[in-house]
Design an enzyme around this catalytic site. Structure first.
Site, PDB file in Angstrom:
ATOM      1  N   ARG A   1      66.630   1.121  17.190  1.00 54.94           N
ATOM      2  CA  ARG A   1      67.066   0.382  16.014  1.00 54.94           C
ATOM      3  C   ARG A   1      68.418   0.866  15.521  1.00 54.94           C
ATOM      4  NH1 ARG A   1      63.595   0.980  10.749  1.00 54.94           N
ATOM      5  NH2 ARG A   1      65.376   2.101   9.863  1.00 54.94           N
TER       6      ARG A   1
ATOM      7  N   HIS B   1      56.876  -3.580   5.100  1.00 54.34           N
ATOM      8  CA  HIS B   1      57.924  -2.765   4.487  1.00 54.34           C
ATOM      9  C   HIS B   1      59.297  -3.395   4.713  1.00 54.34           C
ATOM     10  CE1 HIS B   1      57.949  -1.430   8.685  1.00 54.34           C
ATOM     11  NE2 HIS B   1      59.175  -0.979   8.484  1.00 54.34           N
TER      12      HIS B   1
ATOM     13  N   HIS C   1      58.821  -6.553   7.224  1.00 52.23           N
ATOM     14  CA  HIS C   1      58.265  -6.668   8.570  1.00 52.23           C
ATOM     15  C   HIS C   1      57.113  -5.690   8.753  1.00 52.23           C
ATOM     16  CE1 HIS C   1      61.644  -3.834   8.717  1.00 52.23           C
ATOM     17  NE2 HIS C   1      61.022  -3.206   9.693  1.00 52.23           N
TER      18      HIS C   1
ATOM     19  N   ASP D   1      63.192  -1.945   5.293  1.00 57.11           N
ATOM     20  CA  ASP D   1      63.723  -0.672   5.768  1.00 57.11           C
ATOM     21  C   ASP D   1      64.563   0.048   4.701  1.00 57.11           C
ATOM     22  OD1 ASP D   1      62.596  -0.822   8.286  1.00 57.11           O
ATOM     23  OD2 ASP D   1      64.338  -1.811   9.171  1.00 57.11           O
TER      24      ASP D   1
END
Length: 277
Positions: free
Chosen positions: A268, A97, A253, A99
């Site tokens: 994150r 995916h 990722h 983000d």
């Protein structure tokens, strides 16, 4: 001390040495990191003792920060999203995916810090969308250029996993109301480098708009598998104190979910970007 960059693979990834992310970076350091991000697409920093506040400030030097509508955040630093297996089922990260492509201006990049790691497992892979694009035949490139695709957060965040309490359900319904599906180019042009990259992912892309459903499904299945080829990727084995910074405009990722029942916590910070073209 000057920055040093060690390439990890032909397609993507470099280790950065000669920097302490707990200290504010000067303009020259920020410029060097930004250039390296264009060259390598994901940068890895070892042995970084940074607080959530320092992580936020490092990320904020590259742009405004996103606050995720569904994931837990640090209470007084909402720009730091918490990926904690004790708080959430994180299986939606164990898929290729990019983000937050379910908004009109998907993130420029993300900064991920390891906070608690399993004794083994829990690696993360990144893949280069530019390398994946270059490897396609000219005829397929011609077919894809100019097509658009729909991105929808519910593909990775289904109601049955994110609406299990009244509070979570209310938050989910508000996200659904304020974050309807959006369309982005199947092939994105990087706003800085000008390079083209595939911009569809198994995480959020639901269909190619200009094709019939069966055609869309077949083509997306091919592109998802093509993007995940090992020739385009790098696999990172996390160590305590590691920080990763990746270009979300040209990569995908995959967080390998192979460490249960061990506990894993990552923080994150997500840097907002611009509208893909």
């Amino acid at each position: 001390m000057s920055l040093r960059f060690t390439r990890l693979s032909p397609a993507i990834g470099a280790v950065v040495e000669g920097i302490d992310l707990s200290r504010p970076q000067d303009e020259a350091q920020r410029a060097a990191i930004a250039r390296a991000l264009l060259d390598h697409q994901v940068l890895f920093f070892r042995q970084q003792d940074i607080s959530p506040l320092q992580q936020r400030d490092f990320a904020a030097a590259f742009g405004d920060l996103h606050v995720h509508p569904l994931y837990p955040k640090i209470a007084d630093i909402p720009q730091i999203m918490v990926l904690d297996t004790a708080q959430n089922d994180l299986r939606d990260n164990a898929i290729w995916h990019t983000d937050v492509t379910f908004i009109a201006t998907p993130p420029l990049g993300s900064v991920l810090a390891a906070r608690q790691l399993p004794p083994y497992g829990g690696d993360t892979l990144w893949a280069s969308g530019t390398a994946a694009w270059r490897a396609l035949s000219p005829r397929i490139q011609q077919l894809l250029d100019g097509l658009s695709a729909t991105h929808d957060f519910t593909k990775s965040f289904p109601l049955e996993r994110f609406g299990h309490t009244p509070e979570a359900l209310a938050r989910y319904e508000e996200t659904r109301r304020t974050t309807p599906p959006v369309s982005h180019p199947v092939v994105r042009t990087h706003p800085v480098s000008g390079e083209k990259a595939l911009f569809v992912s198994d995480g959020f892309t639901t269909r190619i708009n200009e094709l019939e459903p069966a055609e869309s499904q077949a083509l997306l299945s091919f592109l998802f598998a093509h993007y995940a080829r090992p020739e385009f990727s790098v696999r990172w084995r996390w160590q305590p104190g590691d920080v990763a910074f990746w270009d979300n405009r040209s990569t995908q990722h995959y967080a390998v979910d192979d460490y249960r029942p061990a506990h894993r916590i990552m923080h994150r910070a997500t840097i907002l970007g611009d509208r893909p073209f």
